[in-house]
Design an enzyme around this catalytic site. Structure first.
Site, PDB file in Angstrom:
ATOM      1  N   ASP A   1     -79.534  15.892  31.376  1.00 12.68           N
ATOM      2  CA  ASP A   1     -79.502  15.747  29.925  1.00 12.68           C
ATOM      3  C   ASP A   1     -78.297  16.483  29.334  1.00 12.68           C
ATOM      4  OD1 ASP A   1     -81.111  14.851  27.576  1.00 12.68           O
ATOM      5  OD2 ASP A   1     -81.172  16.991  27.115  1.00 12.68           O
TER       6      ASP A   1
ATOM      7  N   GLU B   1     -75.630  12.423  31.585  1.00  8.01           N
ATOM      8  CA  GLU B   1     -75.471  11.898  30.233  1.00  8.01           C
ATOM      9  C   GLU B   1     -74.249  12.561  29.615  1.00  8.01           C
ATOM     10  OE1 GLU B   1     -77.937  11.528  26.024  1.00  8.01           O
ATOM     11  OE2 GLU B   1     -78.000  13.397  27.141  1.00  8.01           O
TER      12      GLU B   1
HETATM   13  C1  NOJ Z   1     -80.582  13.654  25.023  1.00  5.91           C
HETATM   14  C2  NOJ Z   1     -81.845  12.884  25.126  1.00  5.91           C
HETATM   15  O1  NOJ Z   1     -81.562  11.572  25.549  1.00  5.91           O
HETATM   16  C3  NOJ Z   1     -82.499  12.922  23.761  1.00  5.91           C
HETATM   17  O2  NOJ Z   1     -83.602  12.070  23.696  1.00  5.91           O
HETATM   18  C4  NOJ Z   1     -82.857  14.341  23.428  1.00  5.91           C
HETATM   19  O3  NOJ Z   1     -83.357  14.413  22.117  1.00  5.91           O
HETATM   20  C5  NOJ Z   1     -81.644  15.242  23.539  1.00  5.91           C
HETATM   21  N1  NOJ Z   1     -80.874  15.027  24.720  1.00  5.91           N
HETATM   22  C6  NOJ Z   1     -82.074  16.701  23.524  1.00  5.91           C
HETATM   23  O4  NOJ Z   1     -82.684  17.005  24.751  1.00  5.91           O
END
Ligand code: NOJ
Length: 548
Positions: free
Chosen positions: A205, A245
């Protein structure tokens, strides 16, 4: 491209399916999906052709960000099951040839995580330095919170100590301090724990936020952490993948793949996803062709995770201003469909007007692009969003299995709505797995075919990728070629038929076999002639190849 050379790098050709256990299948009738429910649906996913599951966070949570606010990295949210259920799920998925990756959410913890509770209680706590504290909010980066409108600043005052802590996301998600070696050791233990339990990798993440804490000493190389993590994961489970990500332009993503030493194995391709929507909206393939031509070449061990929709808003951040405005106007005419000034909280099917031709075009494109395609649950049947669930939750309603009460998701009213907007045409009565499995013309059946063709054509992910000049602005023509195998793809983004001619010399062969519709095409006078219907797509195996 012999399997013996490629199977170690399984992620390059993975077909990934992202789901939230909470909204997939309830097994015990409490209205909340659970691990056992998911285990009972593995058969469905295997038949669909999925080779890798990505489980969104399922650990204990305060649940203020759909599980992305974890209170215990080693546990399971009791509503979903326990560690025993995780092991059962892994065994069942592996038994059906499916790998399982999980979210690694370590940019931050929940503010209820015992580390933060202790850190807050005393400035002398050993956990104080697990987080990022300042006496006053510093100037400079990061300037804007990720969720503008919901948060005003990335610094929140802790009344007890008078200091401010960093939270890149919500204030109840304090950022961990990666500069602290103890924090890095904790992350390694978390990775070690889940790989030992049997997971096959991680979707990491918020990677740029994770590795670049503001105020880090200048001499710190933020990427050292990713290299260290990659080495560690490799030692613990040689086959484990790190999918990151990184919502940045392609050129900046290169840094996250690493140089001579690998960092991330896979990265989501945000630029291509956003540009695909521009192409859908404008009926013009040129922006997409441009982005794809310029997409950087990466190491053979690494890949792009291609997607159209995910559990977040469809961000348009990487488009130019006028492009973004065009996509907003066409796909989110209602202000309520937009969030944070940058994204759209809708699912694919309603955005494309529920038009089966446009949906087929979109999915055909997704599976034809070099990379590992990622599906978000429910997209394979064309589920719609439920705006009344609010903002990003609009696309996170329960999976629609059949026409039964509560869409076959649960025996009782789900904790989240499953009714859909009145007469939206996307509720379980109209869109569900059961009906589509029995309909050879359904979206689900089409996606199933695409997945099987994708899996049978490893040159898509492995081969040399070329965008051909189709001579028509609306048509994207591309070819994937490896050794003596190649496939040509044509996609017409226009709502009008288009006529395309390609020279055999450009195609690289003079006979084509249609992988979707069947039949063959023979070149005449050194060229192929295609009459493409509106939104048509063709997958053509080049069967008589010219030697290059
Ligand atoms: C990215 C995630 O895809 C999202 O859903 C989340 O709110 C944020 N990171 C914080 O963890």
């Amino acid at each position: 491209m012999r399997p013996a050379d490629t199977s170690d790098l399984w992620w390059r050709t993975a077909v990934i399916y992202c789901l939230d256990i909470e909204t997939f299948q309830d097994s015990d009738g409490d209205g909340v999906g659970d691990l056992e429910g998911l285990a009972n649906r593995i058969e469905y996913l295997a038949e669909l052709g999925i080779t890798c599951l990505w489980l969104m966070p399922f650990q204990p949570t305060r649940d203020l960000d759909d599980g992305y606010d974890i209170t215990d990295f080693y546990g399971v949210d009791p509503r979903l099951g326990d560690l025993g259920h995780v092991v059962e799920l892994l065994r069942i998925a592996h038994g059906r040839g499916m790998r399982v990756i999980i979210d690694l959410v370590v940019n931050h913890t929940s503010d209820r995580h015992p580390w933060f509770v202790a850190a807050r209680r005393s400035t002398r706590s050993r956990y104080r330095d697990y987080y990022v504290w300042r006496d006053r909010p510093p100037r400079g980066r990061p300037k804007h919170p990720v969720f503008p409108g919901e948060e005003q600043s990335v610094w929140e005052k802790d009344e007890r100590s008078g200091q401010y802590y960093l939270h890149s996301f919500y204030r109840h998600q304090p950022d961990l301090n990666l500069e602290n070696p103890d924090v890095r050791a904790e992350i390694a233990r978390i990775v070690g724990f889940w790989t030992k339990l049997g997971v096959d990798g991680f979707r990491i993440d918020a990677v740029p936020f994770l590795i670049q804490p503001p105020g880090a000493a200048d001499e710190t190389d933020p990427h050292a952490f990713l290299r260290e993590l990659r080495r560690f994961a490799g030692r613990r489970a040689g086959h484990a993948v790190l999918l990151g990500e990184v919502g940045l332009p392609h050129r900046d993503q290169l840094d996250y793949f690493g140089g001579s030493e690998t960092e991330l194995d896979l990265q989501f391709d945000f630029v291509t996803a956003q540009t695909a929507f521009l192409a859908f909206v404008r009926g013009d393939a040129r922006p997409l062709a441009k982005v794809l031509r310029r997409r950087p070449t990466i190491d053979v061990r690494q890949g792009w995770a291609t997607f159209l929709r995910n559990h977040d808003e469809l961000s348009l951040e990487l488009l130019e201003k006028d492009e973004r405005a065009a996509v907003f106007a066409a796909l989110a005419p209602d202000e309520k469909q937009r969030v944070y000034g940058r994204g759209i909280v809708r699912r694919l099917a309603p955005m494309l007007g529920g038009d089966p031709r446009r949906l087929r075009l979109a999915y055909s494109l997704l599976f034809s692009l070099p990379g590992a395609p990622v599906l978000f649950y429910g997209e394979e049947i064309g589920m719609g969003e439920q705006p009344e669930l609010g903002d990003r939750a609009a696309v996170r309603s329960p999976m629609q299995w059949d026409r039964g009460a509560y869409g076959g998701f649960s025996a009782t009213r789900p904790s989240r709505s499953i009714t859909g907007i009145p007469d939206s045409g996307y509720g379980p009565d109209h869109v569900n797995v059961h009906d589509q499995l029995r309909d050879p013309d359904s979206l689900l059946s089409f996606v199933q075919v695409l997945i099987s063709r994708y899996r049978a054509a490893p040159e898509i992910a492995w081969g040399e990728f070329t965008v051909l000049d189709a001579g028509e602005h609306a048509v994207l023509a591309h070819r994937c070629r490896a050794d003596d195998r190649a496939v040509l793809f044509l996609h017409n983004f226009s709502d009008e038929p288009r006529h395309v001619e390609l020279k055999t010399a450009d195609v690289g062969g003079d006979r084509l076999h249609d992988l979707l519709a069947g039949g063959a095409e023979q070149a005449e006078d050194g060229r192929f002639v295609f009459d493409l219907a509106a939104y048509a797509q063709r997958w053509l195996r080049i069967t008589e190849m010219e030697r290059s």
